[in-house]
Design an enzyme around this catalytic site. Structure first.
Site, mmCIF file in Angstrom:
data_model
loop_
_atom_site.group_PDB
_atom_site.id
_atom_site.type_symbol
_atom_site.label_atom_id
_atom_site.label_comp_id
_atom_site.label_asym_id
_atom_site.label_seq_id
_atom_site.Cartn_x
_atom_site.Cartn_y
_atom_site.Cartn_z
ATOM 1 N N ASP A 1 51.939 38.015 33.765
ATOM 2 C CA ASP A 1 51.251 36.727 33.729
ATOM 3 C C ASP A 1 50.031 36.739 34.638
ATOM 4 O O ASP A 1 49.732 37.721 35.310
ATOM 5 C CB ASP A 1 52.216 35.598 34.112
ATOM 6 C CG ASP A 1 52.053 34.371 33.225
ATOM 7 O OD1 ASP A 1 50.897 34.017 32.936
ATOM 8 O OD2 ASP A 1 53.068 33.795 32.818
ATOM 9 N N ASP B 1 41.774 38.150 42.545
ATOM 10 C CA ASP B 1 40.972 38.871 41.568
ATOM 11 C C ASP B 1 39.647 39.248 42.219
ATOM 12 O O ASP B 1 39.013 38.416 42.873
ATOM 13 C CB ASP B 1 40.719 38.010 40.325
ATOM 14 C CG ASP B 1 40.598 38.854 39.063
ATOM 15 O OD1 ASP B 1 39.879 39.874 39.113
ATOM 16 O OD2 ASP B 1 41.210 38.501 38.047
ATOM 17 N N CYS C 1 35.358 42.608 35.067
ATOM 18 C CA CYS C 1 36.741 42.948 34.716
ATOM 19 C C CYS C 1 36.834 44.235 33.917
ATOM 20 O O CYS C 1 37.937 44.749 33.706
ATOM 21 C CB CYS C 1 37.361 41.794 33.933
ATOM 22 S SG CYS C 1 37.759 40.365 34.967
ATOM 23 N N SER D 1 36.718 41.254 55.042
ATOM 24 C CA SER D 1 35.662 42.156 54.570
ATOM 25 C C SER D 1 35.882 43.559 55.122
ATOM 26 O O SER D 1 36.424 43.733 56.217
ATOM 27 C CB SER D 1 34.287 41.637 54.997
ATOM 28 O OG SER D 1 34.211 41.551 56.410
#
Length: 349
Positions: free
Chosen positions: A48, A66, A15, A139
């Site tokens: 959020d 994510d 991250c 992909s």
């Protein structure tokens, strides 16, 4: 640790490779007039963890995605960590994950397909732990390795937890220690000790499934997970969204002890500086706080970090008992409290 050193193929890690907050705000700016979607309970209007759509039967559909570049060298572990991090957004809303799709970007000419297979296998294993299928995906051939998930979940709308609904007087809790960004940066610099690597993996692999159990609790007023913007960034989003200030008890903030020795060697992720520059104008420090250490810890970018939870003060004993029952007793102490906003949004005491 691994014959394949995936972190050497990417410029970012986990991250920590998120786009800086100020740049992201610029990207998301639009002149298009927003359209009102009555069934969209959580969307772009707030910062959020996931979008939530009212299905019309008392149930909300939670949707999130994510993905990031490798935070560890081992491909199987990279897959597990990226998957756990993506699923965390569902738990952060108080929901139950139900299905995931894989997102894979792979530099086929640089790294063989068999390595990508191990990444997918790692993601599949974490999905199995969460009790959901990895049901498909997409992909592409990229210049750097990327992996993550798109995840759907469900929740009773009455149990939905947002990050902008903290109340005056709420106590603040965090369910994992900080320092993951520092340790992962040490690994990229080939300075991480073996025992510390095992410690890093343990935290990065841990699901935040406690969030699903906290959804039904009326005393849990707000919840989010701590990821790439660090504790200071995600706490700022919570406080600003709730139109409150917060006092953070720095000495109560859980920190991975091993991270401090790498700080002493000035091993700090680049994203730490970006995060600090984005939020520091709204942070004040009281006398006695180690400001230099706090500067390195509070904006440290987390991957699959802990849940940041606002809890009604009269429910403290009940809430802390739940944490203890779930083997999270070491985090059963408040790290701060919410109050009316002052000159600065966050006070570190």
């Amino acid at each position: 640790m691994s014959a394949i050193k995936l972190t050497q193929y990417s410029h970012g890690a986990g991250c920590g490779c998120k786009i800086a907050p100020a740049v992201l705000d610029s990207i998301l700016r639009t002149d298009i007039q927003p359209i009102n979607y009555p069934n969209l309970l959580v969307g772009n209007s707030s910062k959020d963890d996931a979008a939530v759509y009212d299905m019309g039967n008392g149930t909300g559909l939670i949707s999130t995605t994510d993905f990031f570049m490798p935070i560890v060298d081992d491909p199987y572990q990279f897959g597990r960590i990226a998957a756990a991090n993506a699923i965390s957004d569902i738990y952060a809303m108080g929901g139950q994950p139900i299905m995931a799709l894989a997102i894979l970007g792979w530099p086929i000419e640089k790294i063989g397909a068999e390595v990508a297979q191990r990444v997918i296998e790692g993601g599949r294993s974490i999905c199995a732990e969460a009790g959901i299928p990895l049901a498909g995906g997409h992909s592409v051939d990229t210049t750097e390795p990327i992996f993550g998930l798109s995840v759907n979940g469900t929740i009773s709308i009455s149990h939905l937890k947002k990050n902008n609904t903290a109340q005056d007087g709420d106590l603040l809790y965090l369910t994992k220690p900080l320092g993951v960004g520092i340790l992962s940066t040490a690994q990229k610099k080939e300075a991480l000790e073996e025992l510390d690597f095992e410690l890093l993996l343990k935290q990065l692999n841990k699901l935040n499934n406690i969030g699903q159990q906290l959804g039904p609790l009326e005393s849990v007023h707000a919840m989010t997970d701590v990821t790439g913007f660090g504790l200071i960034g995600h706490l700022m989003e919570m406080a600003e969204g709730s139109k409150l200030g917060v006092t953070l008890y720095y000495n109560q903030v859980p920190i991975i002890e091993a991270s401090k020795k790498y700080l002493a060697k000035r091993i700090v992720p680049d994203a730490t500086y970006r995060n600090w520059n984005a939020y520091s104008s709204q942070v004040s420090f009281e006398k006695g706080v180690d400001v230099m250490q706090a500067f390195s810890i509070l904006p440290d970018p987390q991957t699959n970090g802990g849940l940041l939870i606002a809890v009604a003060p009269d429910a403290r004993n009940e809430f802390e008992s739940i944490l203890k029952d779930q083997n999270l007793g070491e985090f059963a102490n408040p790290i701060g409290h919410f109050h009316p906003a002052g000159e600065k949004r966050i006070t570190v005491s």
